[in-house]
Design a protein around this motif. Sequence first.
Motif, short mmCIF file in Angstrom:
data_model
loop_
_atom_site.label_atom_id
_atom_site.label_comp_id
_atom_site.label_asym_id
_atom_site.label_seq_id
_atom_site.Cartn_x
_atom_site.Cartn_y
_atom_site.Cartn_z
N ALA A 27 -0.23 -6.62 9.11
CA ALA A 27 -1.43 -6.67 8.27
C ALA A 27 -2.10 -8.03 8.37
CB ALA A 27 -1.07 -6.35 6.82
N ALA A 37 -8.05 -5.82 5.69
CA ALA A 37 -6.72 -5.20 5.66
C ALA A 37 -6.20 -5.06 4.23
CB ALA A 37 -5.73 -6.03 6.48
N ILE A 39 -2.49 -3.73 2.24
CA ILE A 39 -1.10 -3.27 2.27
C ILE A 39 -0.89 -2.43 1.02
CG2 ILE A 39 1.34 -3.92 2.14
CD1 ILE A 39 0.56 -6.57 3.53
N GLY A 78 -6.87 -10.60 2.42
CA GLY A 78 -6.13 -9.33 2.41
C GLY A 78 -5.92 -8.85 0.99
#
Length: 123
Positions: A27, A37, A39, A78
């Motif tokens: 990621a 990205a 997760i 992220g």
Amino acid sequence: MQTTDFVATVFDGRSNPNKVTVTFTMALNALLKGYTATIILMVEAVELGKPGACAGMDIGKPFEPVASLLDTFLEKGGRIAICGSCMTHNGMTAEQMDPRFSIISAPDVIDLLMQAKGSLQVT
């Protein structure tokens, strides 16, 4: 939940640091290549949603420790999403989770996966 280019789902938590490390590494690399990205923490991985839960997870070189990967991942934009149903099933509450992370529903998971350019499911 805002869509993202790359989605990585992880199902294992502290009991399997190899899978967690690979998930966070991939990621982060998506971000470094210019993609957005997210997760998604699912099943047992929801335990990683607690503040400090990644501390001490280090499988060694050439990989970075998970806590370091997480910090860099968040610094670079992220996002971490926690499956709310999995969280509840595992006896955890939203109040126990890191406030930087989002708690999402099953339909949100589907939307993220279906609208992503690519995904990685680490089961």
